[in-house]
Design a protein around this motif. Sequence first.
Motif, short mmCIF file in Angstrom:
data_model
loop_
_atom_site.label_atom_id
_atom_site.label_comp_id
_atom_site.label_asym_id
_atom_site.label_seq_id
_atom_site.Cartn_x
_atom_site.Cartn_y
_atom_site.Cartn_z
N SER A 160 0.79 -1.23 0.00
CA SER A 160 0.00 0.00 0.00
C SER A 160 0.83 1.29 0.00
N SER A 161 2.14 1.17 -0.17
CA SER A 161 2.95 2.39 -0.21
C SER A 161 2.65 3.18 -1.48
N TYR A 221 -7.39 -0.22 5.21
CA TYR A 221 -6.15 0.38 4.75
C TYR A 221 -5.23 0.84 5.88
N VAL A 222 -3.99 1.14 5.48
CA VAL A 222 -3.10 1.90 6.35
C VAL A 222 -3.57 3.36 6.34
N GLN A 223 -3.17 4.11 7.33
CA GLN A 223 -3.68 5.46 7.52
C GLN A 223 -3.53 6.37 6.30
N HIS A 266 -6.20 5.54 3.71
CA HIS A 266 -7.52 5.90 4.21
C HIS A 266 -7.73 7.42 4.12
N TYR A 316 -10.18 2.70 10.02
CA TYR A 316 -9.30 1.89 9.18
C TYR A 316 -8.59 0.88 10.07
N GLY A 335 -5.42 -0.56 9.28
CA GLY A 335 -3.97 -0.50 9.22
C GLY A 335 -3.31 -1.70 8.56
N VAL A 336 -4.03 -2.36 7.65
CA VAL A 336 -3.51 -3.54 6.96
C VAL A 336 -2.81 -3.11 5.67
N ASP A 337 -1.64 -3.66 5.40
CA ASP A 337 -0.81 -3.17 4.29
C ASP A 337 -1.01 -3.91 2.97
N THR A 338 -1.05 -5.25 2.99
CA THR A 338 -1.01 -6.00 1.74
C THR A 338 -2.36 -6.61 1.38
#
Length: 240
Positions: free
Chosen positions: A47-48, A129-131, A134, A153, A155-158
Amino acid sequence: MTPIAYGDTARLGVLVPSGNSVAEIELRAMLPAEVAMLTTRLALRGSSEPELLAMLTDLDKAAELVGHAEPDAIAFHCTAVSTYAPHLAGEIRGRITAASGKPALATADGILAALKLLETRRVLLVTPYVQPVHEREIGYLQAQGVAVVGGSYLGVDTNTEMARIPPATIADQVRAAAKGVDADLCFISCTAIRSAGLIADLESELRMPVITSNQVMAWHALATMKVGARVPGFGQLFAR
């Protein structure tokens, strides 16, 4: 002869994130049997910002290839990328059509069309999502004239981790976020989470429309391809 639905009514091309194992399953559940779904993948697992924007690197070639199967439309199906900036969905559509010659749509288009149809001004936004993702989606909706009045949210990345979130966890997240919030609609965002099966029950419980990323894409794609058939059980949006 055993009957097989080959998509003689319509064919939808879909470009999904490479790490997403949920979107195709939910879309297939919500599309009528006579609508075929032809998918290909674009690289995206995390999610970067660099990962999200890199999903567009091979967009043109992927659109060209799925276009070889002569779909009636091609959908770019990633919420976080298509809502990354207000202008991006239009650019994505343009590139897909230029590469394939086919009408194109993006997840963001379905979201906005659903919000307009359901006369939404105040949204409860629930995501895995990560912050930063979101908050970027809040900004996108606000740029479109829609106020985000509550939400949360995880805070999940993948995509892989998102697919493992139990539907019950998502439902509990929605219930907690909805407490004391005056919203017109609840939007459960993300194509990679198991949310479609929750729509009808949550609408009954919250007494407001509930939309999800996969639901709005299925609905918007059917409208784009002028397919009138609908699969029951997936909320007020489909009923409308």
